[in-house]
Motif scaffolding. Structure first.
Motif, PDB file in Angstrom:
ATOM      1  N   VAL A 103     -81.163  30.036  -8.294  1.00  0.00           N
ATOM      2  CA  VAL A 103     -82.051  29.930  -9.459  1.00  0.00           C
ATOM      3  C   VAL A 103     -81.512  30.777 -10.609  1.00  0.00           C
ATOM      4  O   VAL A 103     -81.464  30.317 -11.762  1.00  0.00           O
ATOM      5  CB  VAL A 103     -83.483  30.371  -9.085  1.00  0.00           C
ATOM      6  CG1 VAL A 103     -84.338  30.547 -10.338  1.00  0.00           C
ATOM      7  CG2 VAL A 103     -84.133  29.353  -8.156  1.00  0.00           C
ATOM      8  N   ALA A 104     -81.079  31.982 -10.318  1.00  0.00           N
ATOM      9  CA  ALA A 104     -80.582  32.884 -11.360  1.00  0.00           C
ATOM     10  C   ALA A 104     -79.292  32.367 -11.984  1.00  0.00           C
ATOM     11  O   ALA A 104     -79.114  32.434 -13.212  1.00  0.00           O
ATOM     12  CB  ALA A 104     -80.361  34.277 -10.777  1.00  0.00           C
ATOM     13  N   GLU A 105     -78.394  31.843 -11.168  1.00  0.00           N
ATOM     14  CA  GLU A 105     -77.104  31.369 -11.675  1.00  0.00           C
ATOM     15  C   GLU A 105     -77.264  30.230 -12.657  1.00  0.00           C
ATOM     16  O   GLU A 105     -76.458  30.072 -13.580  1.00  0.00           O
ATOM     17  CB  GLU A 105     -76.219  30.945 -10.498  1.00  0.00           C
ATOM     18  CG  GLU A 105     -75.704  32.133  -9.683  1.00  0.00           C
ATOM     19  CD  GLU A 105     -75.089  31.713  -8.362  1.00  0.00           C
ATOM     20  OE1 GLU A 105     -74.976  30.492  -8.114  1.00  0.00           O
ATOM     21  OE2 GLU A 105     -74.723  32.604  -7.570  1.00  0.00           O
ATOM     22  N   ARG A 106     -78.296  29.440 -12.496  1.00  0.00           N
ATOM     23  CA  ARG A 106     -78.533  28.321 -13.414  1.00  0.00           C
ATOM     24  C   ARG A 106     -79.577  28.650 -14.481  1.00  0.00           C
ATOM     25  O   ARG A 106     -79.932  27.799 -15.292  1.00  0.00           O
ATOM     26  CB  ARG A 106     -78.962  27.080 -12.635  1.00  0.00           C
ATOM     27  CG  ARG A 106     -77.866  26.549 -11.732  1.00  0.00           C
ATOM     28  CD  ARG A 106     -78.193  25.195 -11.140  1.00  0.00           C
ATOM     29  NE  ARG A 106     -78.427  24.169 -12.141  1.00  0.00           N
ATOM     30  CZ  ARG A 106     -78.140  22.877 -11.984  1.00  0.00           C
ATOM     31  NH1 ARG A 106     -77.579  22.460 -10.855  1.00  0.00           N
ATOM     32  NH2 ARG A 106     -78.411  22.006 -12.916  1.00  0.00           N
ATOM     33  N   GLY A 107     -80.055  29.897 -14.492  1.00  0.00           N
ATOM     34  CA  GLY A 107     -81.027  30.311 -15.498  1.00  0.00           C
ATOM     35  C   GLY A 107     -82.329  29.533 -15.442  1.00  0.00           C
ATOM     36  O   GLY A 107     -82.903  29.203 -16.483  1.00  0.00           O
ATOM     37  N   LEU A 108     -82.823  29.298 -14.228  1.00  0.00           N
ATOM     38  CA  LEU A 108     -83.976  28.419 -14.058  1.00  0.00           C
ATOM     39  C   LEU A 108     -85.283  29.136 -13.750  1.00  0.00           C
ATOM     40  O   LEU A 108     -86.292  28.469 -13.465  1.00  0.00           O
ATOM     41  CB  LEU A 108     -83.698  27.425 -12.918  1.00  0.00           C
ATOM     42  CG  LEU A 108     -82.564  26.436 -13.118  1.00  0.00           C
ATOM     43  CD1 LEU A 108     -82.353  25.619 -11.846  1.00  0.00           C
ATOM     44  CD2 LEU A 108     -82.863  25.517 -14.290  1.00  0.00           C
TER      45      LEU A 108
END
Length: 241
Positions: A72-77
């Motif tokens: 989730v964090a890696e895709r800024g979601l």
């Protein structure tokens, strides 16, 4: 591909019709998906428009929560993602207070899940199973405190008797606590018992129903097929032993 979104019960959460379960994120249990495969499933779900992620502190010893938080964090979601996780199970057998639904364990469990998920709040926090011990009043008071503290947004129950769900909702209404927004229960063409009491409860009190095992642990997937001789071959084998 476009995804249809629904409000989760009477809450303001808008979730995709299909949630992505993460119980198989990790191979610590001797089966499951490695990181690359888990990421591919996550990416495919997000690209299809999915925004509802279901996990638990127990899943693969915490790996499922950790990987989900990282993906989730890696895709800024984080602002788009609706994350549901659960407490109850004991991952530290030597510590009797590291499991169950008492206030001490809930407070411990939520902080541990927040750390693994790499977030400062959980959208939906569910009691994983009924521990047959802790009064509903203690559970609901603790969850309400966590909502007021901003650590969780909404609450739910998973795998509880219908009478317990009714008791919990009555306590919430009487004392002004956060109401139950969701029930997570087994439901499929082979397991329909929730229709008798849980569906009417959810309809009456505005709780969404999250289904687990909709394919009956694979029975309805089509991968299990009868042989041409039915069970005759197995019976003959037993007779010959």
């Amino acid at each position: 591909m476009s995804m249809t979104y629904y409000t989760l019960g009477n809450s303001g959460l808008r979730v995709s019709r299909l949630a992505l379960g993460t119980m198989t994120f990790g191979t610590e249990w001797g089966w499951g998906a490695d990181r690359e495969t888990a990421r591919a499933m996550f990416d495919a779900y997000v690209e299809a428009g999915g925004n509802f992620f279901d996990t638990a502190d127990l899943y693969t010893g915490g790996t499922a929560e950790t990987w989900l938080g990282e993906f989730v964090a890696e895709r800024g979601l984080r602002d788009k993602a609706v994350i549901a996780t659960k407490f109850t199970m004991n991952m530290d057998p030597g510590n009797p207070n590291a499991g169950g639904n008492g206030r001490k364990n809930i407070m411990r469990a939520v902080d541990a899940s927040l750390k693994r998920l790499g977030t400062d709040y959980i959208d939906l926090y569910l009691m994983h199973v009924w521990d047959r011990l802790t009064p509903a009043e203690e559970v609901l008071r603790t969850l309400d405190d966590l909502v007021r503290a901003g650590k969780i947004r909404h609450i739910g129950l998973s795998d509880v008797p219908a009478w317990y769900a009714g008791r919990a909702q009555a306590v919430a209404e009487l004392r002004g606590y956060e109401p139950i927004s969701a029930l997570q229960l087994e439901y499929s063409l082979t397991e329909r018992t929730i229709e008798h009491e849980f569906v009417p409860f959810a309809t009456r009190h505005g709780a969404g129903i999250m289904v687990w095992s909709p394919l009956a642990s694979g029975l309805l997937s089509g991968k299990y097929r009868p042989t041409q001789t039915g069970n005759a071959g197995r019976l003959d084998g037993f007779r010959n032993t």
